[in-house]
Design a protein around this motif. Structure first.
Motif, PDB file in Angstrom:
ATOM      1  N   LYS A 137       0.822  -1.206   0.000  1.00  0.00           N
ATOM      2  CA  LYS A 137       0.000   0.000   0.000  1.00  0.00           C
ATOM      3  C   LYS A 137       0.861   1.263   0.000  1.00  0.00           C
ATOM      4  CE  LYS A 137      -4.036  -1.945   2.342  1.00  0.00           C
ATOM      5  NZ  LYS A 137      -4.822  -1.946   3.591  1.00  0.00           N
ATOM      6  N   ILE A 138       1.915   1.264   0.809  1.00  0.00           N
ATOM      7  CA  ILE A 138       2.819   2.421   0.855  1.00  0.00           C
ATOM      8  C   ILE A 138       3.498   2.615  -0.494  1.00  0.00           C
ATOM      9  CG2 ILE A 138       4.986   3.255   1.857  1.00  0.00           C
ATOM     10  CD1 ILE A 138       4.065   1.950   4.503  1.00  0.00           C
ATOM     11  N   HIS A 139       3.943   1.534  -1.107  1.00  0.00           N
ATOM     12  CA  HIS A 139       4.605   1.622  -2.404  1.00  0.00           C
ATOM     13  C   HIS A 139       3.653   2.180  -3.464  1.00  0.00           C
ATOM     14  CE1 HIS A 139       7.429   0.680  -5.566  1.00  0.00           C
ATOM     15  NE2 HIS A 139       6.491  -0.007  -6.211  1.00  0.00           N
ATOM     16  N   VAL A 140       2.403   1.724  -3.465  1.00  0.00           N
ATOM     17  CA  VAL A 140       1.413   2.220  -4.433  1.00  0.00           C
ATOM     18  C   VAL A 140       1.160   3.707  -4.200  1.00  0.00           C
ATOM     19  CG1 VAL A 140      -1.028   2.080  -5.084  1.00  0.00           C
ATOM     20  CG2 VAL A 140       0.323  -0.005  -4.856  1.00  0.00           C
ATOM     21  N   ARG A 141       1.001   4.100  -2.921  1.00  0.00           N
ATOM     22  CA  ARG A 141       0.758   5.503  -2.609  1.00  0.00           C
ATOM     23  C   ARG A 141       1.937   6.386  -3.046  1.00  0.00           C
ATOM     24  NH1 ARG A 141       0.588   6.010   3.123  1.00  0.00           N
ATOM     25  NH2 ARG A 141       2.670   6.882   2.981  1.00  0.00           N
ATOM     26  N   GLN A 142       3.171   5.925  -2.780  1.00  0.00           N
ATOM     27  CA  GLN A 142       4.344   6.683  -3.198  1.00  0.00           C
ATOM     28  C   GLN A 142       4.442   6.778  -4.716  1.00  0.00           C
ATOM     29  OE1 GLN A 142       7.576   4.646  -1.257  1.00  0.00           O
ATOM     30  NE2 GLN A 142       7.441   5.945   0.575  1.00  0.00           N
ATOM     31  N   ALA A 143       4.088   5.714  -5.418  1.00  0.00           N
ATOM     32  CA  ALA A 143       4.129   5.741  -6.886  1.00  0.00           C
ATOM     33  C   ALA A 143       3.108   6.742  -7.424  1.00  0.00           C
ATOM     34  CB  ALA A 143       3.858   4.351  -7.448  1.00  0.00           C
ATOM     35  N   VAL A 144       1.908   6.779  -6.839  1.00  0.00           N
ATOM     36  CA  VAL A 144       0.875   7.730  -7.266  1.00  0.00           C
ATOM     37  C   VAL A 144       1.328   9.163  -6.994  1.00  0.00           C
ATOM     38  CG1 VAL A 144      -1.462   8.551  -6.749  1.00  0.00           C
ATOM     39  CG2 VAL A 144      -1.032   6.118  -7.069  1.00  0.00           C
ATOM     40  N   GLU A 145       1.901   9.402  -5.817  1.00  0.00           N
ATOM     41  CA  GLU A 145       2.392  10.747  -5.480  1.00  0.00           C
ATOM     42  C   GLU A 145       3.540  11.164  -6.386  1.00  0.00           C
ATOM     43  OE1 GLU A 145       3.383  10.610  -1.351  1.00  0.00           O
ATOM     44  OE2 GLU A 145       1.283  10.619  -0.706  1.00  0.00           O
TER      45      GLU A 145
END
Length: 178
Positions: A137-145
């Motif tokens: 989840k953190i990786h997906v959020r960082q990729a989106v940001e």
């Protein structure tokens, strides 16, 4: 000399050796294997385990064969011990305290420890799964940001006047800072 009768005649009642049935020994062999398996299973089920922890308590006693005990008196009557003045000491070991009947056995301790190991392993696996899900989840959020920030940066760089104004503000702030 007379020839012995072939084995087939005793098995099937004919003298033809090709008429011997192979199935009969196979079935009896299967039954034998099954009976030995069930016997082994019963033997495993009957296995008892010793109590875990301390075993029984023992005390050692010494007594004089020439003393005044009922055992010594009976021995004298039967003629087992002669009457002498020299002390003949005999040592006897006696169980003074047995372990409780409801004490856990080694088998119980082993099964409890296996249960504890399995439950610990299951909780560790669930913990690792939740950690992996959180990392995803953190990786997906960082990729989106990161994608969003790159788009903003590219949009900002297309506006040359705004870039010049922001760079002038930054230089003024750097000069005024002590």
């Amino acid at each position: 000399p007379p020839q012995p009768e072939p084995l087939a005649s005793t098995v099937k009642g004919t003298s033809d050796a090709s008429a011997v049935s192979i199935e009969a020994p196979v079935k009896s062999e299967k039954r034998f294997r099954q009976s030995t398996r069930t016997a082994e299973k019963r033997k495993r089920q009957r296995t008892q385990s010793c109590p875990a922890g301390r075993g029984p308590d023992f005390d050692r006693f010494q007594f004089n064969l020439n003393g005044h005990s009922p055992l010594v008196a009976y021995g004298r009557v039967v003629g087992m011990t002669p009457d002498t003045e020299v002390a003949q000491l005999v040592q006897r070991t006696q169980i003074t305290k047995l372990p409780p009947l409801n004490a856990p056995t080694y088998k119980d301790v082993i099964s409890e420890s296996l249960h504890a190991v399995r439950s610990t392993k299951a909780s560790c696996e669930s913990l690792w799964k939740s950690i992996a899900e959180d990392r995803r989840k953190i990786h997906v959020r960082q990729a989106v940001e990161s994608v969003r920030d790159r788009k903003r940066g590219a949009k900002l760089l297309t506006q040359h006047k705004e870039v010049k104004r922001l760079s002038n503000l930054l230089t003024i702030d750097l000069i005024q800072a002590p």
